[in-house]
Design a protein around this motif. Structure first.
Motif, short mmCIF file in Angstrom:
data_model
loop_
_atom_site.label_atom_id
_atom_site.label_comp_id
_atom_site.label_asym_id
_atom_site.label_seq_id
_atom_site.Cartn_x
_atom_site.Cartn_y
_atom_site.Cartn_z
N PHE B 618 0.85 -1.20 0.00
CA PHE B 618 0.00 0.00 0.00
C PHE B 618 0.88 1.24 0.00
CE2 PHE B 618 -3.34 -2.49 2.68
CZ PHE B 618 -3.79 -3.13 1.53
N ASN B 622 -5.30 4.00 3.11
CA ASN B 622 -5.72 3.60 4.45
C ASN B 622 -7.06 2.86 4.38
OD1 ASN B 622 -6.07 3.41 7.20
ND2 ASN B 622 -6.41 5.61 7.53
N CYS B 645 3.43 -0.97 4.06
CA CYS B 645 2.74 0.32 3.99
C CYS B 645 3.76 1.41 3.83
CB CYS B 645 1.94 0.60 5.27
SG CYS B 645 0.47 -0.38 5.41
N ASP B 647 3.83 5.42 3.97
CA ASP B 647 2.90 6.49 4.37
C ASP B 647 3.65 7.61 5.06
OD1 ASP B 647 0.42 7.85 5.11
OD2 ASP B 647 -0.53 5.91 4.80
N THR B 653 -4.34 1.38 9.15
CA THR B 653 -3.89 0.26 8.31
C THR B 653 -2.46 -0.18 8.64
OG1 THR B 653 -5.35 1.03 6.55
CG2 THR B 653 -3.59 -0.48 5.91
N THR B 654 -1.59 0.77 8.96
CA THR B 654 -0.20 0.41 9.23
C THR B 654 -0.08 -0.52 10.43
OG1 THR B 654 0.16 2.38 10.60
CG2 THR B 654 0.76 2.57 8.28
N ALA B 657 0.80 -3.81 9.33
CA ALA B 657 1.91 -3.94 8.39
C ALA B 657 3.05 -4.78 8.97
CB ALA B 657 2.43 -2.56 8.03
N ILE B 660 6.92 -0.70 7.49
CA ILE B 660 6.36 0.63 7.23
C ILE B 660 7.49 1.51 6.72
CG2 ILE B 660 5.14 2.62 8.19
CD1 ILE B 660 4.17 0.82 10.46
#
Lengths: 165, 901
Positions: B618, B622, B645, B647, B653-654, B657, B660
């Protein structure tokens, strides 16, 4: 902004009828505010809000008009409204002394209302009765050729005669 | 009005257009006549009188801002008498002005201060004593974003007029009169007024009377800042140009830049809501989950780990076991690189992004009808339409600056506005007609309007004959949609359908504006096709101020689609299963590519729970808040073996993960966004990213290398060059042209092409426009006994999407702090719910607890919940039933029950 408007209340119903009457005419705001003040006696924020909403105009347009004209009141008024003329002729003939005397008698300043909600003391510009200067109006009655003493007397009489409970 | 005339100012010969404003003409020709109340975008006021001039043949001194130029006009702008008069006037203004410059934010940036300095009017040199101290002054500090101080106010009316004429809001006015006059919002208190904090008044104020609160954490004067950078707003699809004021690598103030498409305007988010960039909790270092905890690691380790895991999964399960979500928040170049990574490096077309949840049906529907799935016309054309039909768009809150154009069309250009919306949205106040349909009955009312248009002969026969196909078959369906039947389905009284049909049908230039109220349905594509039918039927396509105009939600959702972050197309909507196209991309990228269209967002989630997807990547999305049926999304995220993720913040959402990766925000990188009107806008780096965060394209490029695929990009320019080569609609939008300041609209097929203001001019993209016969189909779910309420979701002005940005600002939560549900007062009374009570809302998917607010915006039996708030996420309740063509979920209709707690 959120404001609770009791729309079922007869005063608001009456105002709504007036608004419907004036809504489609050009420039209805002043007319409607006029009627609103007749119905409510003054224009509290709720009434201004209602008028703005029903006429689909911004709140500040209503507030601008209400604060522009002395005629519109945003505070509740007393049973009797005393308007002392401050026009040129009355001024020369001692309107200021009349105002001072009444202010002292009632214990309030110009623009204020007595605690018992009996009198509101206010001033205005020329009633067109300059021959009778100095002049005051109580409600719709005109009183001319005043002295401070006579003015106080008239007001006292109002308290006795019209005051009632 | 376009006649050129010659005038003379102080002997200088000047060519001007007849009727132009004299003061403006003078200033444009370098004659700097002073003035404080004049502002080019508003009507002249003539309040300050400083711009007085003498005109031959006219008596006395005349404010030049109130004069229209005429041929041969001889003007004296400067002589001793005029200058003396100006000095006296300035003296008068200064006597009413609290010139506390020493402690004023506008010090050094104040038009009055400049003039006082120019005329040498220091405190010692004044003619009049300062009377402002003797006048009752008002200081209103109630607004979250600004302070009004009447002692500094010069009553120029610029703010009042800016609010009404530029923003078309009219929140401000003057109160009292004469010397006691001051500016007021609403009924006297800024916080209680209709003011939505756009700050147009602050920008218009020539002095320090309306000043910004230190929303970016510090008081700031123009002279304090290190630099000012013009870039593109990261919030909605309008693409406002903003001027960021930077000090010590932080955004400290924002102004609207006077450039296309917003010309200085902004909304509250753009001006006062960018401080999330400065936040301490930005992601600054890569994180890997080790023994259940996130541990900071170096970039090398993080990327090696991601590369290793993705390779393993690809080898074990095949490339189609990996799926990626690109982002409508990221730049065009980043979306291009991301989809290239998924396609060329991973080897799958499983790439999609949140456009699936907003305008997938637009892309599908308009492509079928017209051949091109985007806004047909330009934003600025809206203001000059005769009729604007807005449906399923709460434009005031979702695209605030576009809403100002719609309102201006009504207020100043006598346009008629038809609003078709189940909720009494703000635009209803400006509308000639409001049609309140039941949610999800759009095909029926559009067909109903067309029925009337055909019956009354208001259709454009020539246009239909020459430009379209499929009319006769389409007409047969329309015959069945009599106003009576439509009233039964939609709840719209038949006379209103007839009136709307007449207004729209008789217009010379009618423009349709729509958004998610049309698209987020199981019949989303049908709804879009119907609107396209309506426009074609009346010949309202392919001309200025007409068209079918989907307003795109995110800053770069148009661009993310254009650049191929979709499972079925490469950049430029070139189909993945077209062998010629495939060959072109295989040659360009030097690898074998898949010709199998990939999975869409919701399909990916189901594929994950079915065990077909083993890894997610991703980039800036989110889904734990934005996607329908969150309980299922959670299951999907938990069921994959590997989740990456990328971001700028930790999000809902993380949490799920494995890795990240910290990304740079819009203010920390170069690139382009494509706004809703297909215009490519430049994003300028204003500050350095925090810690070790990097632009997304650099992260992906480096990761590709670790996976054995070299992407030879050293700068944004390299990526734009490749886009020019591969995507015909972007072919002519070169880096050089962008750098020259050109802000082009696609399609732009070659470097000499001027870009396309409106689509389908003489020919539709697909040749002939195609009428599609569309029948009404009810929504997938409808209120009944157990779930009697109809739930709809959407956005509000003060927050954006999943709130990960707006909820991290200082100011926006002061307007709206958290979740709430709009509910009709009578429904509340019936259920014994008081305004502000917490209630339990349950649908077939799940339940949330949320505060109920009485509101007459929703109709009886309906409720509305903004979807920004994770703690009471509307998407726990929403239905993930899909449109069969566009695969967009039905976010706008769900059945629910409401219980008092």
């Amino acid at each position: 902004m959120k404001m609770h408007i009791p729309e079922d209340n007869p005063q608001y119903k009456a105002l709504k009828r007036e608004i419907i009457r004036y809504r489609r005419k050009p420039g209805p705001l002043i007319q409607v505010l006029h009627r609103a003040q007749e119905i409510f006696g003054y224009l509290p924020p709720e009434v201004q809000f209602f008028v703005a909403k029903e006429l689909n105009v911004p709140l500040s347009s209503v507030y601008g008009v209400v604060t522009f004209y002395n005629f519109f009141r945003t505070e509740p008024v007393a049973r009797h409204i005393i308007n002392i003329c401050m026009g040129t002729a009355c001024h020369v003939k001692g309107a200021a002394n009349v105002a001072e005397a009444l202010s002292k008698e009632l214990g309030i300043k110009i623009g204020e209302t007595t605690e018992d909600k009996m009198f509101t003391l206010s001033t205005a510009r020329c009633f067109g009765a300059c021959g009778l200067a100095p002049v005051m109006m109580i409600n719709d009655e005109v009183y001319g050729k005043l002295t401070p003493e006579r003015a106080v007397e008239i007001v006292k009489k109002y308290r006795e005669e019209h005051g009632g409970a | 009005m376009n006649d050129w005339v010659t005038i003379y100012i102080d002997g200088k010969e000047i060519k001007a257009r007849k009727g132009d404003n004299l003061l403006k003409v003078a200033r444009e020709n370098g004659i700097d006549i002073p003035g404080l109340c004049f502002l080019e975008k508003i009507t002249p006021t003539g309040a300050c009188r400083l711009c007085v001039v003498k005109i031959e043949g006219r008596p006395g001194m005349i404010p030049s801002c109130l004069v229209a130029v005429e041929d041969g006009m001889k003007v004296i702008a400067f002589d001793e008498e005029l200058e003396e008069t100006r000095k006296i006037l300035l003296n008068m203004i200064l006597s009413e002005h609290n010139d506390d410059c020493i402690n004023c934010d506008k010090d050094g940036d104040c038009e009055l201060q400049d003039l006082a300095y120019k005329y040498g009017l220091g405190i010692e040199s004044r003619i009049f004593s300062p009377i402002w101290k003797d006048i009752p002054q008002v200081k209103d500090e109630s607004s979250p974003v600004l302070i009004y101080d009447s002692s500094k106010c010069i009553k120029c009316a610029r703010c009042v007029k800016a609010c009404y004429e530029i923003q078309a809001k009219g929140v401000l006015n003057f109160a009292q009169r004469g010397i006691n006059e001051y500016v007021v919002a609403g009924l006297g208190v800024w916080a209680d007024s209709e003011c939505d904090g756009c700050g147009e008044c602050v920008q218009a104020c020539p002095v320090g009377a309306i000043a910004e609160k230190p929303v970016y954490g510090m008081r700031i004067r123009k002279k304090d800042v290190d630099r000012r950078v013009v870039t593109t707003c990261p919030y909605c699809g309008v693409g406002c140009q903003l001027e960021l004021w930077i000090k010590d690598n932080k955004i400290v103030k924002v102004k609207g830049a006077d450039k296309i498409p917003n010309y200085g305007k902004t909304c509250v988010k753009g001006r006062f809501g960018l401080d999330f960039v400065n936040r301490e909790d930005r992601l600054k270092k890569p994180l890997i989950r080790k023994e259940g905890k996130f541990v900071e690691v170096e970039w090398d380790e993080a990327l090696n780990y991601v590369a290793k895991r993705l390779k393993e999964i690809k080898e074990k399960y095949g490339p189609d076991a990996i799926a990626g979500l690109a982002s409508a928040k990221c730049t065009n170049e980043e979306n291009f690189v991301f989809q290239k990574f998924m396609r060329a490096v991973i080897g799958t077309n499983n790439v999609d992004h949140c456009a699936r949840l907003c305008h997938a049906s637009t892309v599908a529907g308009l492509a079928r009808a017209f051949g091109s799935g985007a806004m047909t016309n330009s934003i600025e054309e809206l203001e000059y339409a005769d009729v604007i039909l807005v449906t399923g768009s709460n434009t005031t809150e979702t695209h605030p600056v576009i809403a100002t154009l719609i309102k201006r069309a009504v207020l100043f250009h006598r346009a008629k506005l038809i609003v078709v919306d189940p909720r009494k949205i703000d635009l209803v106040k400006y509308a000639t007609l409001w049609l309140q349909q039941k949610n999800g009955t759009d095909v029926a009312w559009i067909n109903g309007m067309m029925h009337v248009i055909i019956k009354e002969g208001l259709y454009d026969e020539g246009f239909i004959r020459e430009r379209t196909e499929g009319f006769n078959e389409f007409k047969k369906i329309i015959e069945q949609y009599t106003p009576e039947r439509v009233e039964e389905i939609t709840g719209i009284p038949k006379h209103k359908i007839i009136e709307a049909a007449r207004i729209y049908g008789r217009a010379q230039k009618a423009s349709i504006v729509y958004a998610m109220g049309i698209t987020q349905h199981t019949t989303g594509t049908d709804n879009v096709l119907s609107l396209a039918n309506l426009a074609m039927l009346t010949g309202n396509v392919g001309r200025e101020s007409t068209g079918v105009n989907p307003l795109r939600g995110q800053n770069n959702v148009q661009g993310a689609c254009d650049l191929g972050s979709l499972p079925n197309v490469y950049p430029g909507y070139q189909k993945v299963n077209d062998p010629q196209i495939e060959e072109k991309f295989e040659k360009a990228w030097g690898v074998k590519l898949s010709d199998k269209p990939g999975l869409t967002v919701v399909e990916m989630m189901y594929a994950a729970t079915e065990g077909k997807i083993k890894a997610f990547y991703f980039m800036g999305e989110n889904p734990m808040v934005s996607d329908p049926n969150i309980p299922h999304v959670k299951e999907a995220l938990e069921s994959v073996e590997f989740l990456v993720c990328q971001d700028i913040f930790m999000t809902e959402t993380t949490q799920f993960a494995d890795v990240i990766l910290p990304a740079a925000s819009f203010a920390e990188k170069y690139g382009t966004f494509t706004n809703t009107e297909r215009r490519i806008l430049w994003v300028e780096k204003a500050i350095d990213p925090p810690g070790e965060a990097k632009p997304d394209w650099i992260i992906i490029r480096d990761l590709a290398k670790k996976m054995g695929y070299e992407m030879k990009y050293t700068s944004i320019k390299d990526i734009i060059d490749e886009i020019n080569r591969l995507s015909p609609i972007y072919a002519g939008i070169t880096y050089e042209r962008i750098m020259r300041g050109e802000r082009l609209q696609w399609p732009c097929p070659d470097p000499s092409h001027p870009g396309t203001k409106y689509l389908h001019k003489d020919k539709f993209s697909r040749g002939l426009g195609k009428f599609h016969p569309v029948d009404y189909i009810p929504p997938a779910e409808w209120p009944e006994d157990e779930y009697p309420f109809l739930l709809s979701t959407g956005r509000i002005l003060y927050h954006f999407h999943t709130g990960s940005m707006t909820r991290r600002t200082n100011v926006l939560p002061k307007y709206v702090e958290g979740p709430y549900m709009e509910m009709h007062p009578e429904d509340m009374k019936r259920l014994g719910i008081e305004d502000g009570d917490e209630v339990k809302v349950t649908s077939r998917r799940g339940f949330i607890k949320i505060k109920a607010i009485a509101s007459d915006r929703v109709s009886l039996g309906s409720v509305f919940i903004p979807f920004h708030f994770a703690e009471a996420a509307a998407n726990v309740l929403t239905n993930d039933a899909l449109d069969p063509i566009a695969k967009i979920p039905e976010l706008k209709v769900a059945a629910c029950k409401i219980e008092k707690i």
